[in-house]
Design a protein around this motif. Structure first.
Motif, PDB file in Angstrom:
ATOM      1  N   UNK A 194      17.264  65.576  48.696  1.00  0.00           N
ATOM      2  CA  UNK A 194      18.658  65.705  49.132  1.00  0.00           C
ATOM      3  C   UNK A 194      19.136  67.147  49.193  1.00  0.00           C
ATOM      4  N   UNK A 195      18.511  67.998  48.383  1.00  0.00           N
ATOM      5  CA  UNK A 195      18.983  69.385  48.311  1.00  0.00           C
ATOM      6  C   UNK A 195      17.890  70.394  48.616  1.00  0.00           C
ATOM      7  N   UNK A 196      16.775  69.932  49.181  1.00  0.00           N
ATOM      8  CA  UNK A 196      15.721  70.835  49.615  1.00  0.00           C
ATOM      9  C   UNK A 196      15.104  71.653  48.509  1.00  0.00           C
ATOM     10  N   UNK A 197      15.159  71.159  47.284  1.00  0.00           N
ATOM     11  CA  UNK A 197      14.580  71.894  46.159  1.00  0.00           C
ATOM     12  C   UNK A 197      15.577  72.767  45.434  1.00  0.00           C
ATOM     13  N   UNK A 198      16.838  72.828  45.914  1.00  0.00           N
ATOM     14  CA  UNK A 198      17.874  73.604  45.255  1.00  0.00           C
ATOM     15  C   UNK A 198      17.942  75.045  45.756  1.00  0.00           C
ATOM     16  N   UNK A 199      18.795  75.852  45.121  1.00  0.00           N
ATOM     17  CA  UNK A 199      19.552  75.549  43.898  1.00  0.00           C
ATOM     18  C   UNK A 199      20.750  74.634  44.146  1.00  0.00           C
ATOM     19  N   UNK A 200      21.069  73.832  43.139  1.00  0.00           N
ATOM     20  CA  UNK A 200      22.215  72.928  43.211  1.00  0.00           C
ATOM     21  C   UNK A 200      22.846  72.841  41.824  1.00  0.00           C
ATOM     22  N   UNK A 201      24.176  72.727  41.801  1.00  0.00           N
ATOM     23  CA  UNK A 201      24.888  72.658  40.538  1.00  0.00           C
ATOM     24  C   UNK A 201      24.603  71.378  39.776  1.00  0.00           C
TER      25      UNK A 201
END
Length: 355
Positions: free
Chosen positions: A275-282
């Motif tokens: 969903x987030x392509x490996x991040x970074x994500x909070x």
């Protein structure tokens, strides 16, 4: 949000706790693992017996499930002393602590779990109790308040904490011995499982022990819990001796994979990668994506994923490592985080950048 509790979570139902208590070793000789702490603690206890005095106060730190409560029980047993058990969250006022301390008998061992969560007034009262075996009870309020000194019998305080850094320095310094418990190796967990299997009258071969131990996150509590689930699976399927194939089939059914990841762990990694392509994500965004509370992701799933090198924590958020992509059987995009990048850690209370 989901109320599901992962099989490898640190909490346990009352029935599970009863079984865990039955499997606890009763003395240092039966305690498996932690050789450094075990040797040092044995010396402390033996010296106190020779001097015929109560043992020094002991602080045990380390992740949940490694044996802090068990060691507290062993200390009381080795000193042939009664054991009183309480916890930091239960002591929110100085009066709560005063009531416990004033009822102790001479030589008694007081075990305070999660000691870092005590209230500050109770901590300040504990300073004097640990050092001088006395407390001051304040009677009245304002200008008419009077402090009445109360002498305490010599006792041994055993404090346990999963976050030693949150303990104030003056409190840490009053412990005569501090032991930090490390995660167990697979061979050490196999020894734990062999002892548990003997107590449970369970037939398991060496390959079966290895299969369970390798999926136990380096934690004896989890190893014993998985062994009981494998036992249930074998009982239902009419298997008398558990081998690697039976253990693997049982743990696969409970969604504990070869690395010890459970449903929540894999959901976090899968969301991060797909969903987030490996991040970074909070962290909060990641928690919403898997339908869990932020605290659940941070305290249950994240520590193990970071320790296994599957998830990285950076100032910009969480990222999936190349090992995470490989474990999930996914192809890592060319524009994802490079394997040689250094992951920069940050404090838990530092604000994260949200997309």
């Amino acid at each position: 949000m989901s109320d599901e509790v992962p099989l490898t979570a640190s909490g346990a139902e009352p029935e599970e706790r009863v079984i865990e208590a039955a499997l606890r070793p009763k003395n240092l000789d039966d305690f498996v693992g932690q050789p450094r702490v075990r040797k040092q603690l044995s010396l402390v206890l033996e010296a106190s017996k020779i001097r015929e005095r109560v043992a020094d106060h002991v602080l045990l730190s380390g992740p949940p499930g490694l044996g802090k409560t068990t060691l507290a029980m062993i200390i009381a047993a080795e000193m042939n002393a009664p054991l009183r058990i309480s916890s930091g969250p239960a002591i929110q006022h100085a009066g709560d602590l005063a009531a416990i301390l004033s009822s102790l008998s001479e030589g008694e061992v007081l075990f305070l779990d999660e000691i870092h969560r005590m209230s500050r007034p109770a901590e300040e009262m504990l300073y004097m109790a640990m050092e001088d075996f006395r407390v001051d009870i304040v009677v009245g309020k304002g200008a008419g308040a009077t402090a009445i000194p109360l002498d305490l019998p010599p006792f041994t305080l055993v404090g346990a904490t999963t976050r030693a850094g949150l303990l104030p320095g003056p409190l840490r310094d009053r412990f005569g011995f501090t032991g930090h418990l490390e995660f167990y190796s697979v061979p050490e967990l196999e020894l734990v499982l062999r002892r548990s299997a003997m107590l449970m009258d369970l037939k398991v071969n060496s390959a079966g022990f290895y299969e369970v131990a390798s999926r136990s996150r380096g934690t004896p509590r989890i190893a014993n819990r998985l062994l009981r689930r494998v036992r249930d699976w074998a009982l239902v399927h009419g298997i008398e001796q558990i081998d690697a194939r039976a253990a693997s089939a049982a743990l696969d059914m409970y969604e504990v994979d070869a690395k010890g990841l459970d449903r929540l762990d894999r959901a976090v990694l899968h969301a991060l990668c797909t969903k987030f392509g490996g991040g970074p994500v909070g962290l909060s965004t990641l928690a919403i994506a898997v339908g869990e509370e932020t605290e659940t992701v941070e305290t249950v799933a994240e520590p193990f994923l970071v320790r296994e090198g599957l998830l990285g924590r950076t100032p910009r958020g969480r990222i999936a490592t190349p090992q995470a992509w490989e474990h999930l059987g996914l192809t890592m995009p060319k524009d994802a985080i490079l394997s040689g990048q250094t992951y920069v850690s940050f404090d838990d209370d530092q604000a994260e950048a949200e997309d």
